[in-house]
Design a protein around this motif. Structure first.
Motif, mmCIF file in Angstrom:
data_model
loop_
_atom_site.group_PDB
_atom_site.id
_atom_site.type_symbol
_atom_site.label_atom_id
_atom_site.label_comp_id
_atom_site.label_asym_id
_atom_site.label_seq_id
_atom_site.Cartn_x
_atom_site.Cartn_y
_atom_site.Cartn_z
ATOM 1 N N ASP A 108 -50.540 25.167 1.009
ATOM 2 C CA ASP A 108 -49.405 26.018 0.361
ATOM 3 C C ASP A 108 -48.295 24.894 1.138
ATOM 4 N N ILE A 109 -47.100 24.573 0.300
ATOM 5 C CA ILE A 109 -46.423 23.940 0.037
ATOM 6 C C ILE A 109 -45.177 24.445 -0.753
ATOM 7 N N HIS A 110 -44.006 24.370 0.405
ATOM 8 C CA HIS A 110 -42.624 24.707 0.043
ATOM 9 C C HIS A 110 -42.308 23.513 -0.081
ATOM 10 N N ALA A 111 -42.011 23.301 -1.550
ATOM 11 C CA ALA A 111 -40.107 22.501 -2.079
ATOM 12 C C ALA A 111 -39.115 23.511 -2.148
ATOM 13 N N TRP A 112 -38.491 22.608 -1.015
ATOM 14 C CA TRP A 112 -36.748 22.659 -0.702
ATOM 15 C C TRP A 112 -36.485 21.636 -1.914
ATOM 16 N N GLY A 113 -34.797 22.821 -1.797
ATOM 17 C CA GLY A 113 -34.315 22.296 -3.262
ATOM 18 C C GLY A 113 -33.817 20.869 -2.569
ATOM 19 N N ALA A 114 -33.028 19.779 -3.057
ATOM 20 C CA ALA A 114 -32.695 18.598 -3.166
ATOM 21 C C ALA A 114 -31.568 19.222 -2.098
ATOM 22 N N TYR A 115 -31.127 20.303 -1.784
ATOM 23 C CA TYR A 115 -29.607 20.268 -0.636
ATOM 24 C C TYR A 115 -29.964 21.779 0.495
ATOM 25 N N GLU A 116 -30.914 21.985 0.298
ATOM 26 C CA GLU A 116 -31.622 22.822 1.267
ATOM 27 C C GLU A 116 -32.126 22.433 2.544
ATOM 28 N N ASN A 117 -33.068 21.380 3.029
ATOM 29 C CA ASN A 117 -34.016 20.818 4.181
ATOM 30 C C ASN A 117 -32.463 20.218 5.062
ATOM 31 N N GLY A 118 -31.428 21.759 4.847
ATOM 32 C CA GLY A 118 -30.336 20.389 5.956
ATOM 33 C C GLY A 118 -29.271 21.421 6.327
ATOM 34 N N PHE A 119 -27.620 21.387 6.154
ATOM 35 C CA PHE A 119 -26.502 21.752 6.020
ATOM 36 C C PHE A 119 -25.328 21.381 5.433
ATOM 37 N N PHE A 120 -24.546 22.006 5.187
ATOM 38 C CA PHE A 120 -22.957 20.926 4.457
ATOM 39 C C PHE A 120 -22.306 20.659 5.525
ATOM 40 N N MET A 121 -21.298 19.323 5.090
ATOM 41 C CA MET A 121 -19.966 19.135 5.902
ATOM 42 C C MET A 121 -19.320 19.266 5.178
ATOM 43 N N GLY A 128 -3.311 12.993 1.227
ATOM 44 C CA GLY A 128 -2.480 11.803 0.357
ATOM 45 C C GLY A 128 -2.881 10.477 -0.317
ATOM 46 N N HIS A 129 -4.254 10.696 0.393
ATOM 47 C CA HIS A 129 -5.070 9.284 -0.139
ATOM 48 C C HIS A 129 -6.518 9.129 -0.656
ATOM 49 N N GLY A 130 -6.909 10.273 -0.514
ATOM 50 C CA GLY A 130 -8.020 10.622 -1.259
ATOM 51 C C GLY A 130 -8.703 11.977 -1.570
ATOM 52 N N THR A 131 -9.004 13.184 -2.077
ATOM 53 C CA THR A 131 -9.419 14.765 -1.695
ATOM 54 C C THR A 131 -10.799 14.412 0.046
ATOM 55 N N GLY A 132 -11.395 15.596 -0.657
ATOM 56 C CA GLY A 132 -11.746 16.434 0.206
ATOM 57 C C GLY A 132 -13.607 15.986 -0.142
ATOM 58 N N THR A 133 -14.576 15.990 0.059
ATOM 59 C CA THR A 133 -15.455 15.510 0.547
ATOM 60 C C THR A 133 -16.591 16.632 0.837
ATOM 61 N N VAL A 134 -17.748 16.275 0.170
ATOM 62 C CA VAL A 134 -19.164 17.440 1.028
ATOM 63 C C VAL A 134 -20.135 16.231 1.302
ATOM 64 N N GLY A 135 -20.525 16.667 2.567
ATOM 65 C CA GLY A 135 -21.132 15.584 3.298
ATOM 66 C C GLY A 135 -22.476 17.157 3.580
ATOM 67 N N PHE A 136 -24.237 16.247 3.350
ATOM 68 C CA PHE A 136 -24.991 17.025 3.743
ATOM 69 C C PHE A 136 -25.607 16.469 5.114
ATOM 70 N N LYS A 142 -32.532 13.083 9.424
ATOM 71 C CA LYS A 142 -31.826 13.157 11.021
ATOM 72 C C LYS A 142 -30.400 12.752 10.745
ATOM 73 N N ALA A 143 -29.984 12.163 9.116
ATOM 74 C CA ALA A 143 -28.781 12.012 8.881
ATOM 75 C C ALA A 143 -28.196 12.370 8.301
ATOM 76 N N ILE A 144 -26.922 11.738 8.281
ATOM 77 C CA ILE A 144 -26.043 12.933 7.094
ATOM 78 C C ILE A 144 -25.647 11.649 5.837
ATOM 79 N N GLU A 145 -25.584 12.478 4.722
ATOM 80 C CA GLU A 145 -25.426 11.740 2.993
ATOM 81 C C GLU A 145 -23.618 11.836 3.451
ATOM 82 N N ASP A 146 -22.959 11.082 2.336
ATOM 83 C CA ASP A 146 -22.063 11.159 2.369
ATOM 84 C C ASP A 146 -21.760 11.247 0.698
ATOM 85 N N SER A 147 -21.031 12.236 0.793
ATOM 86 C CA SER A 147 -20.194 12.729 -1.004
ATOM 87 C C SER A 147 -21.053 12.756 -1.667
ATOM 88 N N VAL A 148 -22.572 13.773 -1.433
ATOM 89 C CA VAL A 148 -22.887 14.519 -2.195
ATOM 90 C C VAL A 148 -22.303 15.147 -3.587
#
Length: 439
Positions: A108-121, A128-136, A142-148
């Motif tokens: 029995d396999i559960h396939a997570w979405g690409a950005y499901e098994n964690g949370f958004f930052m 004035g120097h750059g826009t906001g970003t979304v991290g994951f 146990k790592a943060i993925e930047d500017s996803v």
């Protein structure tokens, strides 16, 4: 005597024949295949990854194999590499056969979405120097993925650079990103992060937060009141009458919408008529919603809860001053965990170092649940509750100015005990706003 000898001799020959026949049958016997270990297994993977599944059979000689995914035959090999094209639950069966029989193994396999098994930052970005970003933050690495967001959508952006990305939430399996100061409102699939729609960036836009009224309509707060939004077309349909000025946090519970006004405090709006039914002045921080459907806010030295069934208000002595963030708005530093409430003791112009937990007894507010150490201070909302992991999630930067804001920490505290369980340090001028969790 001769007759007896003859019969004894005949019986011996017959016994030998039976023995020979029995031996011949043993030589022809084939044992059925045997699975090592359990025959019902579970596993997970994330879209874009592969998972190699074994038949769990030691002796594979003279066996035939059949693998099926949800009943469809996909392979005849002794192993199978699963590479799902969509998220969801899958039943994979392996059947091994020989002349002696067959055996079946089920995964029995559960396939997570690409950005499901964690949370958004959600990060507001360096103004004035750059826009906001979304991290994951990904649970398994146990790592943060930047500017996803821009990595998934290389032809899209969150400009202008003068805007700040300050709010995010998930509605109808869609991630909504809300920018202030001329920025856009973006809608992306909450699992793939692929953009679907947006309100284009435009001078005069000054959005704050969003809450759905139903599957088709939402309310979008701003620096000048509350706007009605069609979720299907992302078109604005005018404003809610009688509400002006800056409005920030907003949430719908039962048949009421709770919005926080800079000048009037908590506005309680009937979700059917959009008429303001009640106002609670003096409130500066909102909102948390506990499992009992009570809505929590704070102002002055009071923590309050509002029963979303009858709008009755209960006041609790907070023991410290609750400051809002209207000068440079960010979501409120308050969160709910089941029927408990976390609230940060923020300073008037900067993040604080203490987080309190109210458990239904005013004595629980006598001392901090979490006290940050060293130069760590909260930034943005600063706190959030991850129900899946039962963690209080905390964002900090270093106190001071300039380069201090490039020193970031993401901390995890057990929501029951307050014990720090782990953390991740990272560098850059992100200016974290709020964490967004899959429910």
């Amino acid at each position: 005597m001769k007759t007896q000898f003859f019969f004894r001799h005949l019986i011996a020959i017959a016994s030998l024949a039976v023995l020979i026949t029995s031996c011949n049958n043993d030589d022809d016997f084939t044992a059925p295949p045997v699975i090592n270990g359990e025959q019902q297994l579970k596993d997970t993977l994330t879209i874009g990854k592969t998972l190699k599944l074994s038949s769990k059979i030691k002796d594979r000689n003279n066996l035939s194999f059949e693998w099926t995914v949800d009943g469809k035959v996909v392979s005849a090999d002794s192993t199978f590499t699963f590479n799902p094209e969509k998220r969801g639950d899958f039943k994979i069966n392996m059947t091994a056969k020989n002349s002696g029989g067959e055996v079946t193994l089920t995964y029995d396999i559960h396939a997570w979405g690409a950005y499901e098994n964690g949370f958004f930052m959600i990060n507001e970005g360096w103004f004035g120097h750059g826009t906001g970003t979304v991290g994951f933050y990904r649970y398994d690495t146990k790592a943060i993925e930047d500017s996803v967001f821009v990595k998934v959508n290389p032809d899209k952006n969150l400009k202008p650079e003068s805007s700040t990305l300050e709010f995010g939430t998930i509605i109808n399996k869609k991630l909504f990103l809300v920018s202030k100061v001329g920025g856009p409102v973006v809608v992306a699939d909450a699992y793939s992060l692929k953009e679907e729609k947006r309100i284009e960036a435009k001078g005069g836009n000054d959005w704050r937060a969003i809450a759905a009224i139903n599957e088709n309509q939402a309310l979008l707060t701003s620096g000048k009141g509350i706007f009605k939004l069609n979720l299907n077309t992302m078109e604005l349909n005018g404003q809610v009458d009688g509400i002006t000025g800056q409005v920030g946090d907003i949430v719908k519970v039962n048949n009421y919408i709770f919005a926080l006004s800079a000048t009037k405090g908590v506005l309680i709006i009937n979700a059917s008529t959009l008429a303001v039914e009640k106002t609670i002045s003096g409130m500066a921080v909102g909102f948390a919603v506990t499992d009992d459907k009570k809505v929590w806010a704070a102002g002055g030295t009071k923590l309050i809860n509002i029963d979303s069934n009858n709008l009755e208000v209960t006041e609790i002595a907070l023991g410290f001053q609750a400051y809002g963030s209207w000068g440079a708005w960010h979501p409120g530093s308050i969160a709910a965990a089941k029927n408990d409430v976390f609230i940060a003791k923020n300073a008037s112009f900067s993040g604080g170092k203490e987080i309190y937990k109210y458990t239904g007894d005013v004595a629980s507010l006598a001392k901090p649940f979490v006290a940050l150490t060293g130069v760590n201070i909260l930034y943005g909302a600063g706190i959030g509750y991850d129900r899946k992991k039962n963690n209080l999630v905390v964002n900090t930067v270093d106190s001071g100015f300039g380069a201090n804001f490039a020193n970031n920490n993401l901390y995890f505290f057990n929501a029951d005990s307050g014990a720090k369980t782990s953390g991740v340090s990272f560098s850059g001028y992100y200016f974290p706003a709020v964490s967004v969790f899959h429910q």
